[in-house]
Design an enzyme around this catalytic site. Structure first.
Site, short mmCIF file in Angstrom:
data_model
loop_
_atom_site.label_atom_id
_atom_site.label_comp_id
_atom_site.label_asym_id
_atom_site.label_seq_id
_atom_site.Cartn_x
_atom_site.Cartn_y
_atom_site.Cartn_z
N ARG A 1 -6.90 -7.45 -8.35
CA ARG A 1 -6.32 -5.93 -8.49
C ARG A 1 -5.37 -6.13 -7.44
O ARG A 1 -5.71 -6.05 -6.13
CB ARG A 1 -7.19 -4.90 -8.56
CG ARG A 1 -6.79 -3.65 -9.07
CD ARG A 1 -7.51 -2.35 -8.71
NE ARG A 1 -7.68 -2.18 -7.21
CZ ARG A 1 -8.63 -1.78 -6.46
NH1 ARG A 1 -9.58 -1.87 -6.94
NH2 ARG A 1 -8.46 -1.73 -4.99
N GLU B 1 -2.07 -4.25 -0.91
CA GLU B 1 -2.97 -5.35 -1.01
C GLU B 1 -3.18 -5.96 -2.17
O GLU B 1 -3.06 -5.17 -3.07
CB GLU B 1 -4.26 -5.01 -0.01
CG GLU B 1 -5.09 -4.04 -0.91
CD GLU B 1 -6.50 -3.73 -0.04
OE1 GLU B 1 -6.50 -4.33 1.24
OE2 GLU B 1 -7.34 -3.04 -0.37
N ASN C 1 -6.45 -7.64 -4.10
CA ASN C 1 -7.89 -7.98 -4.03
C ASN C 1 -8.33 -9.11 -4.88
O ASN C 1 -8.08 -9.29 -6.07
CB ASN C 1 -8.61 -6.74 -4.56
CG ASN C 1 -8.09 -5.68 -3.42
OD1 ASN C 1 -8.67 -5.42 -2.52
ND2 ASN C 1 -7.24 -4.66 -3.90
N SER D 1 -12.73 -3.59 -7.67
CA SER D 1 -13.51 -2.53 -8.14
C SER D 1 -12.87 -1.60 -9.24
O SER D 1 -11.62 -1.60 -9.40
CB SER D 1 -14.14 -1.62 -7.04
OG SER D 1 -12.89 -0.84 -6.32
N LYS E 1 -5.89 -10.47 4.25
CA LYS E 1 -4.64 -9.65 4.80
C LYS E 1 -3.77 -10.72 5.60
O LYS E 1 -2.62 -10.56 5.64
CB LYS E 1 -5.06 -8.48 5.43
CG LYS E 1 -5.77 -7.45 4.64
CD LYS E 1 -5.98 -6.21 5.38
CE LYS E 1 -6.54 -5.06 4.43
NZ LYS E 1 -8.02 -5.55 4.17
N LYS F 1 -4.03 -3.16 10.40
CA LYS F 1 -4.99 -3.52 9.45
C LYS F 1 -6.01 -4.51 9.88
O LYS F 1 -5.52 -5.59 10.16
CB LYS F 1 -4.38 -3.74 7.99
CG LYS F 1 -3.71 -2.72 7.42
CD LYS F 1 -3.50 -3.01 5.93
CE LYS F 1 -3.31 -2.05 5.09
NZ LYS F 1 -3.12 -2.40 3.58
N GLU G 1 -12.77 -6.00 4.75
CA GLU G 1 -12.47 -5.56 3.51
C GLU G 1 -13.00 -4.04 3.17
O GLU G 1 -13.91 -3.50 3.94
CB GLU G 1 -12.99 -6.28 2.33
CG GLU G 1 -12.12 -7.63 2.09
CD GLU G 1 -10.76 -7.57 1.54
OE1 GLU G 1 -10.42 -6.47 1.05
OE2 GLU G 1 -9.80 -8.15 2.10
N GLY G 2 -12.82 -3.32 2.17
CA GLY G 2 -13.23 -1.90 1.89
C GLY G 2 -12.91 -1.06 2.62
O GLY G 2 -12.08 -1.20 3.81
N ARG H 1 -5.92 5.69 -8.14
CA ARG H 1 -6.54 6.47 -7.37
C ARG H 1 -5.82 7.57 -6.51
O ARG H 1 -4.78 7.28 -5.84
CB ARG H 1 -7.37 5.63 -6.36
CG ARG H 1 -8.58 4.74 -6.75
CD ARG H 1 -9.18 3.49 -5.77
NE ARG H 1 -7.97 2.86 -5.68
CZ ARG H 1 -8.13 1.78 -4.92
NH1 ARG H 1 -8.97 1.63 -4.32
NH2 ARG H 1 -6.99 0.86 -4.72
#
Lengths: 484, 484
Positions: A192, A208, A210, A215, A319, A373, A377-378, A460
């Protein structure tokens, strides 16, 4: 002409049917939980019992924020749309575990609550949507090419290794596979790529990429269906048209890619051989509480099973690699097509490692223009605003090594729009910004590319006042897009 | 060959896909919530990491209770099936409000828990299943014919009127419609006829016929799908075959009937005319807390909207009418076809009004052979065992009038079978009895019969030790059937 449902409490049966029959809509005659009460604005049969007309007609193709700002979501319509959305969510699996419920998360099927969502989709420019979709196969291809360059991965991450023990362990496994000269003939990527739309430049920037455990492909599809269902029923009143919500088949596309990978593995020896390993965990140090989990990860990597992702794909998603790829002349190492490179670079935000003293100076002077950053992750780990300045001072004081655990990124400023956010059964209106995730699926077997496509999307949306954006973390809501 | 899902908590995405791709199955490699652990009995890729073979092969066509008794649902398989069932329920809307959650039932979409269900379907003889299905259109037709005989309804219920104020109010509305000579050209019935299978005689007996608010057509379909999904995955291990679970389209059949009724009403004048009224409430005195609800009911009945049910259909579903129809020569008043009458009578249990002194004597002597049923609808009102004797004594002492509020019914004794009952995320094994509900949809416009069909089914299963059987009341679980 309507169908009235007389019920004393939220009903399951009829509401569940509605989506099966698009011409067929039902409204509740009961406005309380105490029994049937004739509703305003409706006639039962040819006996008049209500009155006043429905909402005023809508003008041609307004944006969703127009609709919300101009209060087309009226006081009368609002509770209906809310209730419909909540019931729809319950009936279609748009649910998550409720943190307030003690057993939720320990036993499936108990303590559920609707996933947080935006009541209506958010407007998004059609040309930038198209751009984001076109980028998906390019990024899929790029990930695959970079993954084959073990030396590049090891070198780029060599300094991160010193400061981030988690990445270090991943690199160890990766190095072992290099020593074994292990190749992955069948490679499966379910990615994603996340973007924000900068309000001033009207440009789409990648936030970013993923490559592990991307998710919400399941819930993403559902939210688009929810919005489509709501506009089917209330679109006319709102002046919004269902057809402007793009198809979102993320759920079935990812499932199909996994099934096809399983086919490629093609083990007919029977028994309980695992042909495909999908990682829904493993991207966070918390997922490896003991050495046993690291051994399991190594075992899987050493096996011939198709890993989604392989250790190489996993590392490409860090990253640091994102930042390395944004450096001049690095894309050239992996790609040939100049047009493709141009398209990719067009969405790269400013990305810097912290060994660049000029950028360090700028970031401490104008921290509001940057995001700091860490590799982790998350949601919830990024550093913004004054904290950027303070953290940079602190890291510099501690010596250069600490700086290697971070990258700096240009901060994107998306436009703020009014949104109805629904969480825990409660709707509140707030000004929000949104982040678009484009799913990409990639499957190849040696030289044969089986899948390389855009595979749906996830919007989102979060209150503009919040820096962080995790849905699970409680900051953002799930959303879909309304092309304008 | 399998697909392994590495996750640190119950995952939404992958499990949601499974049903989309029948050939494609996923198992969890994580046996704890703490990260990936290689699972017993499985190999990852061609690197062996597990052991022992799956369950022993199953013999040809066992019954479900054989499977459970002979512990084919082994200790290893059980938690897998449970977890799969619970996740499936969450993702497919097999959910209800959780009584333990404070806000549940006040706001949709919060405080949800999986509906209580049996982990595996219950065996049911194919010939009796066929018999029950064939009865559906006969009962649909019978309801319609009886509903047209207003005099019969008024006379049969005249004594109930004196002791049951609720039925009395319904009869009042019915009488008003008779005075107005109101006819319903379009008549829609969505019924459920409930049966039990007597263990000794192997005969199917009708328990009752629901003509208003027949519950669970939505969840019924889902439970059959749940069981089909579980057998798709574990059927081979269990020795059970998905094809023995009959199709259950109750949800879409009822929706289709409502949509077709809406079409028949055919009001193209636009606006918000209600063409069809579906009663999901209104069958209990509690639904009419004030005169306002009674006025609403009358308004609806007076209107030209299609009522599901009309006041006449509602009254046909009372227990008193069921008992009247079981009397000799009463079916003859409504039907011509002798074969149909024979089929209907074949499923009638013994039913008596309490003015029959001989039966009163028998019931006080052997109360265990009878059920004492009041007019009131909904689970939890029937009287069994010693309470039958005591209530009869009490009613006789109070005078004959009280007796009119009840009927006596022959008690049916179904066979008891072992079942895994799942409620609130917890599975327990118990001996159970089951009740089969057959949905029937009926739609006609004057002389044109548009729908008259069996429309799916609902099995409800409860511990043998419990007299009452309401799912919502907390006694029973939802179930489906496995033809044997």
């Amino acid at each position: 002409m309507e169908v009235a449902l007389i019920c004393s409490q939220p009903d399951r049966f009829l509401l569940g049917n509605r989506s099966k029959s698009s011409e067929f809509f039902i409204s509740r005659c009961s406005s309380s939980s105490r029994g049937p009460i004739a509703r305003k604005n409706c006639r039962i049969g040819r006996t008049r019992c209500g009155m006043a007309s429905a909402m005023a007609g809508a003008s041609a193709n307004p944006s969703v924020s127009d609709v919300i700002t101009k209060s087309r979501v009226s006081d009368e319509l609002m509770p209906q749309i809310m209730s419909e959305a909540l019931v729809w969510s319950s009936l279609h699996g748009l649910v998550v575990g409720d943190r307030n419920s003690q057993r939720s998360g320990t036993v499936p099927g108990v303590g559920m609550v609707h996933a947080p969502f935006a009541l209506l989709p958010v407007s998004f420019p059609k040309d930038l949507w198209k751009q984001a979709c076109e980028l998906a196969p390019l990024f899929n291809d790029l990930v695959d090419r970079v993954s084959l360059d073990g030396k590049f991965l090891q070198e780029s991450l060599s300094r991160t290794r010193g400061v981030d023990s988690f990445t270090s362990r991943l690199l160890e496994i990766h190095a072992k596979m290099m020593d074994l000269k292990k190749t992955e003939d069948v490679r499966l990527g379910l990615h994603r790529s996340d973007y924000m739309l900068d309000a001033e430049t009207k440009k789409l920037y990648q936030i970013e990429l993923n490559t592990i455990s991307a998710s919400f492909p399941g819930l993403g599809s559902l939210v688009s269906n929810l919005h489509r269902n709501l506009l089917n029923q209330y679109g006319e009143n709102l002046g919004l048209d269902t057809k402007n919500i793009p198809e979102n088949a993320s759920l079935s596309r990812f499932a199909e890619a996994l099934a096809k990978a399983w086919n490629e593995y093609n083990d007919s020896s029977g028994g309980r051989t695992v042909g495909v390993v999908y990682f829904r965990a493993g991207y966070s140090p918390d997922d490896y509480p003991t050495e046993s989990e690291w051994r399991a990860r190594l075992t899987m990597e050493q096996s011939s099973a198709i890993k989604c992702p392989s250790i190489s794909y996993h590392l490409v998603g860090t990253k640091k690699i994102q930042q390395e790829l944004a450096k001049p002349n690095v894309l050239e190492r992996f790609l040939d097509n100049k047009d493709d490179m141009k398209k990719l670079r067009h969405c790269f935000a400013g990305l810097w490692s912290l060994d660049d003293s000029e950028i360090l100076k700028q970031a401490t002077e104008k921290p509001e223009l940057f995001v700091l950053k860490p590799q982790r992750e998350g949601g919830g780990n990024n550093i913004y605003g004054e904290d950027v300045r303070e953290t940079l001072f602190k890291l510099q004081k501690e010596g250069n090594k600490g700086l290697d655990a971070f990258i700096l990124m240009q901060r994107i400023f998306p436009a703020s729009t009014p949104t109805h956010l629904v969480r825990d059964g409660v709707c509140r209106r707030d000004y929000t910004i949104s982040e678009l995730g484009i799913y990409g699926a990639y499957l190849r077997n040696k030289d044969r590319i089986i899948i390389n496509e855009q595979s749906g999307y996830l919007m989102r949306t979060k209150a503009s006042s919040s820096n962080e954006g995790g849905v699970a973390a409680g900051y953002a809501v799930l959303d879909s897009i309304y092309l304008s």
